[in-house]
Design an enzyme around this catalytic site. Structure first.
Site, PDB file in Angstrom:
ATOM      1  N   ASP A 162      25.756 -82.634 -39.490  1.00 13.47           N
ATOM      2  CA  ASP A 162      25.927 -81.552 -38.529  1.00 13.47           C
ATOM      3  C   ASP A 162      27.131 -80.655 -38.842  1.00 13.47           C
ATOM      4  OD1 ASP A 162      25.224 -80.252 -36.176  1.00 13.47           O
ATOM      5  OD2 ASP A 162      26.428 -81.551 -34.900  1.00 13.47           O
ATOM      6  N   GLU A 421      24.729 -93.266 -38.677  1.00 17.90           N
ATOM      7  CA  GLU A 421      23.337 -92.985 -38.326  1.00 17.90           C
ATOM      8  C   GLU A 421      22.359 -93.015 -39.500  1.00 17.90           C
ATOM      9  OE1 GLU A 421      23.115 -89.498 -35.834  1.00 17.90           O
ATOM     10  OE2 GLU A 421      24.033 -90.585 -34.176  1.00 17.90           O
ATOM     11  N   TYR A 476      22.950 -90.432 -26.594  1.00 14.69           N
ATOM     12  CA  TYR A 476      23.064 -89.137 -25.917  1.00 14.69           C
ATOM     13  C   TYR A 476      22.128 -89.042 -24.716  1.00 14.69           C
ATOM     14  CZ  TYR A 476      26.087 -87.562 -29.645  1.00 14.69           C
ATOM     15  OH  TYR A 476      27.152 -87.417 -30.496  1.00 14.69           O
ATOM     16  N   GLU A 512      29.493 -92.729 -30.004  1.00 18.24           N
ATOM     17  CA  GLU A 512      29.267 -91.319 -29.663  1.00 18.24           C
ATOM     18  C   GLU A 512      28.538 -91.252 -28.331  1.00 18.24           C
ATOM     19  OE1 GLU A 512      27.433 -88.763 -32.636  1.00 18.24           O
ATOM     20  OE2 GLU A 512      28.592 -89.700 -34.240  1.00 18.24           O
TER      21      GLU A 512
END
Ligand code: BDP
Length: 600
Positions: A162, A421, A476, A512
């Protein structure tokens, strides 16, 4: 790998400043003409990423080599010494030339490399130093990527992570000297001798440039008042410190481990000397707890980035100290070096100020399902000869070796994170990760290891978590899933964390969690992107963390807004920062300040 240090036997010259700069051709070939003196028409600061320094898309979007150059003089007093050029980071490949002579090359954009140049330049002489730097990522690099040639012939760097692919000399460059016989490497491991935690153990191992008799290696441990508290000789030994001052989160105590190489006919003559700041502390994972000095530790803090306007990933001590101040203001006790090893100065500062660090390699983007998911296309297998393959794995091994070689002596580092990840639910993951786990444990048996698991690989799909000591989950709920519906998100998050706890009985760190928010956007209702929604989402997660016993830490994603590659779902970068890119607090800062300032 020892960081250059000025001591009674070593000198160090910083090569930071303004360098001449040139863009290479649009391919992967090195242009040897660029190692001849360059015109000063373009100049860049070191350390800094070059991308945002200029206002020229040709430079910002360049794919391939660029050239940094400056004149360097070897100090005349260095006659008879050995001297090295050391590059703290060249992102992602670096080649060093001294007066057009090729000296060394290195791949891996976030770890240092060096070369002995003694035979090439005499003390007192000036030379032309050129460092070629390439930003190209392929399936053979860590992180991986792919260069695409567009219909108009332009090359474009694609990658699966990202953050923006900033490149250049983002950290310092040094010229330093050591004596002919010198200390090449030192490894320090500390522990506590007993459960009462009063006797400290300091084990060391010294590697010298040539084998020396035991008596010629003297090792002394100094306390903060400068008193010797333990002494020994020989290349390896175990020192015992009664009533040791421990290195504690938030209350660092640093001893200095001084290594001396002595002359054979007189102990008063020191050939070489090097000092390692040493924090005595123990780390242990026991059941669902993470014990620091025998006491359960709860991680509070952030996943960060080295990122700021204009300088990109360039090391900046003002930003660094300010970031630490902001973390302290919030009550954060730790952070993760997501998604690559940070400048060594950052770890030194964390050592000095008692901030705990999860240290990560640059193995991010080993997951082709994420990009495919975003574009709604079918994902190719992540692990295959055409994608993440044996060569990627070799580069990953090298990245682990270099990370541990550089950071092994930092008391702040308590956990190695070997990837972010990855496609841990794909079959190839087992074969890919087994050797990496084995290697990491061989390189450092003293620290636990982890990787960050992502939402596509929940507990019933993940295939590799049993190899690791701590479960690190990036989740998330309320953002990418159940967007705007915090009730649903809360239930789903609780279910998922409970599932991990039931299956593994291991500690869990939420490495996260977070939501984008546009500073200044306010809303009464649960409106994604508003500052209030970001705050309420964090509060929802905290309620769940407190209900799941195995959760022993929470790192918000992200400390500050950061630059990403151009994508339609990013608005001038990723906005999950609790601070804006220029470090102004959003409303979420208050939520964290209130929560983390109570004792854990
Ligand atoms: C996670 C990644 C992180 C991203 C974040 C996000 O680990 O690098 O920036 O998502 O989407 O999956 O904000």
């Amino acid at each position: 790998m020892l960081k250059p240090q000025p001591t009674a036997t070593r000198e160090l010259v910083s090569l930071d400043g303004i360098w001449n700069f040139a863009l290479g051709s649009h391919d992967d070939k090195i242009d040897i003409a660029c190692t001849q003196p360059l015109s000063p028409e373009l100049q860049v600061p070191v350390p800094a990423s070059y991308n945002d320094i200029f206002v020229d898309p040709k430079i910002r979007d360049h794919v391939g080599w660029v050239y940094y150059q400056r004149a360097v003089r070897v100090p005349r007093g260095w006659h008879g010494e050995k001297y090295f050029i050391r590059v703290d980071a060249a992102t992602h490949h670096g080649r060093v030339f001294v007066n057009s002579n090729f000296v060394t090359e290195h791949s891996g954009g976030y770890t240092p490399f060096e070369a002995d140049i003694t035979h090439l330049v005499a003390a007192g002489e000036e030379f032309c130093l050129t460092i070629a730097v390439s930003n190209v990522l392929t399936m053979d690099t860590i992180p991986p990527g792919r260069v695409e040639t567009l219909a108009n012939g332009k090359r474009k760097q694609q990658y699966q992570h990202d953050f923006y692919n900033y490149a250049g000399l983002a950290r310092s460059v040094w010229l330093y000297c050591v004596p002919q016989v010198y200390i090449r490497d030192v490894t320090v491991v500390t522990d506590l001798a007993d459960t009462s935690g009063t006797t400290g153990i300091v084990e060391y191992q010294v590697i010298t440039s040539e084998t020396l008799p035991h008596a010629r290696i003297r090792v002394s441990l100094f306390d903060e008042e400068g008193h010797i508290v333990a002494q020994s000789s020989g290349p390896q030994n175990r020192l015992q410190v009664e009533s040791a001052h421990l290195w504690q989160p938030g209350a660092a105590y640093l001893y200095q481990l001084q290594i001396e190489l002595l002359h054979d006919d007189s102990c008063d003559k020191v050939l070489d000397i090097y000092t390692i700041p040493t924090g005595i502390r123990s780390i242990k994972v026991s059941g669902m707890q993470f014990l620091l000095n025998g006491t359960p530790f709860y991680f509070t803090g952030f996943g960060k980035h080295e990122d700021s306007a204009i300088r990109g990933k360039g090391y900046d001590p003002a930003y660094m100290v300010h970031d630490f101040q902001l973390m302290k203001w919030l009550g954060a006790n730790s952070f993760r070096t997501s998604h690559y090893p940070y400048a060594e100065e950052v770890l030194e500062y964390a050592d000095r100020h008692g901030i705990v660090v999860i240290d990560e390699t640059a193995a991010v983007g080993l997951n082709l399902a994420i990009v495919a998911g975003i574009h709604g296309t079918k994902a190719p297998p992540t692990f295959s000869p055409e994608t993440i393959n044996d060569k990627t794995q070799d580069a990953h091994k090298q990245a682990l070796k270099e990370l541990i070689a550089r950071d092994k002596n930092h008391p702040c580092v308590v956990l190695w994170m070997i990837a972010n990840e990855p496609a841990s639910g794909e079959e190839g993951a087992i074969k890919y990760f087994e050797p990496l786990v084995k290697l990491t444990r061989e390189l450092d048996p003293s620290r636990p290891i982890c990787f960050a698991n992502m939402a596509f690989n929940p507990v019933n799909r993940d295939l590799i978590s049993d190899m690791f000591d701590v479960l690190c989950l990036n989740r998330y709920f309320g953002w990418y899933k159940h967007t705007g519906d915090l009730d649903m998100a809360e239930e789903a998050l609780h279910d998922e964390l409970s599932g991990w706890q039931r299956k593994f009985d291991k500690p869990i760190i939420i490495t996260e969690y977070g939501a984008d928010s546009l500073a200044g956007l306010h809303a009464v209702m649960d409106v994604p992107w508003s500052e209030e929604y970001q705050s309420r989402m964090l509060e929802m997660c905290h309620r769940v963390h407190d209900r799941v016993e195995a959760v022993i830490g929470e790192h918000v994603w992200n400390f500050a807004d950061f630059q990403t590659t151009s994508q339609i779902f990013r608005v001038d970068g990723n906005k999950k920062g609790v601070f804006t890119r220029d470090r102004k607090p959003k409303a979420a800062a208050r939520v964290l300040r209130e929560r983390w300032n109570k004792a854990y």
